[in-house]
Design a protein around this motif. Structure first.
Motif, PDB file in Angstrom:
ATOM      1  N   LEU A   1       0.809  -1.219   0.000  1.00  0.00           N
ATOM      2  CA  LEU A   1       0.000   0.000   0.000  1.00  0.00           C
ATOM      3  C   LEU A   1       0.844   1.272   0.000  1.00  0.00           C
ATOM      4  O   LEU A   1       0.303   2.373  -0.023  1.00  0.00           O
ATOM      5  N   ALA A   2       2.157   1.123   0.026  1.00  0.00           N
ATOM      6  CA  ALA A   2       3.048   2.288   0.120  1.00  0.00           C
ATOM      7  C   ALA A   2       2.970   3.186  -1.110  1.00  0.00           C
ATOM      8  O   ALA A   2       3.206   4.384  -1.013  1.00  0.00           O
TER       9      ALA A   2
ATOM     10  N   LEU B   1      -0.880   4.876   1.989  1.00  0.00           N
ATOM     11  CA  LEU B   1      -2.119   4.283   2.508  1.00  0.00           C
ATOM     12  C   LEU B   1      -1.866   3.367   3.702  1.00  0.00           C
ATOM     13  O   LEU B   1      -2.679   3.317   4.624  1.00  0.00           O
ATOM     14  N   GLY B   2      -0.758   2.646   3.731  1.00  0.00           N
ATOM     15  CA  GLY B   2      -0.453   1.785   4.871  1.00  0.00           C
ATOM     16  C   GLY B   2      -0.295   2.569   6.154  1.00  0.00           C
ATOM     17  O   GLY B   2      -0.809   2.187   7.210  1.00  0.00           O
ATOM     18  N   PHE B   3       0.430   3.685   6.087  1.00  0.00           N
ATOM     19  CA  PHE B   3       0.586   4.554   7.258  1.00  0.00           C
ATOM     20  C   PHE B   3      -0.750   5.152   7.654  1.00  0.00           C
ATOM     21  O   PHE B   3      -1.073   5.248   8.843  1.00  0.00           O
ATOM     22  N   TRP B   4      -1.559   5.546   6.670  1.00  0.00           N
ATOM     23  CA  TRP B   4      -2.868   6.121   6.961  1.00  0.00           C
ATOM     24  C   TRP B   4      -3.747   5.120   7.703  1.00  0.00           C
ATOM     25  O   TRP B   4      -4.430   5.471   8.661  1.00  0.00           O
ATOM     26  N   PHE B   5      -3.735   3.843   7.265  1.00  0.00           N
ATOM     27  CA  PHE B   5      -4.516   2.818   7.960  1.00  0.00           C
ATOM     28  C   PHE B   5      -4.025   2.640   9.388  1.00  0.00           C
ATOM     29  O   PHE B   5      -4.824   2.445  10.304  1.00  0.00           O
ATOM     30  N   ALA B   6      -2.716   2.684   9.590  1.00  0.00           N
ATOM     31  CA  ALA B   6      -2.181   2.523  10.938  1.00  0.00           C
ATOM     32  C   ALA B   6      -2.591   3.676  11.846  1.00  0.00           C
ATOM     33  O   ALA B   6      -2.844   3.473  13.038  1.00  0.00           O
TER      34      ALA B   6
END
Length: 86
Positions: A41-42, A51-56
């Motif tokens: 998702l990076a 997106l990966g950081f946003w989900f976290a």
């Protein structure tokens, strides 16, 4: 009496199925998207970050809040179906 027990068992089974489904969605959103799928998702940008950081940071919380409302809505429908509505 036996009918009440079978009705209660069916209600509890439906409730457990709903809880299990919600926990699976929550685990996939918080653990799966934020940790396991983060490298995939990076490349997708959301709000200036991947997106990966946003989900976290945000997405898993929003999914959890959405699941709370979904669970309440489905339980109200389940209660009415089994004659336990308010």
């Amino acid at each position: 009496m036996a009918d009440d027990k079978s009705k209660a068992a069916a209600y509890w089974k439906a409730n457990l199925r709903l809880i299990t489904g919600c926990l699976i969605v929550w685990a996939l959103a918080s653990y799966g998207c934020a940790i396991l799928l983060r490298p995939l998702l990076a490349g997708i940008s959301v709000g200036g970050t991947d997106l990966g950081f946003w989900f976290a940071q945000q997405g898993s919380i929003l999914v959890f809040i959405g699941l709370i409302f979904f669970y309440a809505w489905k339980m109200n429908r389940l209660d009415k179906k089994f004659g336990l509505g308010e």
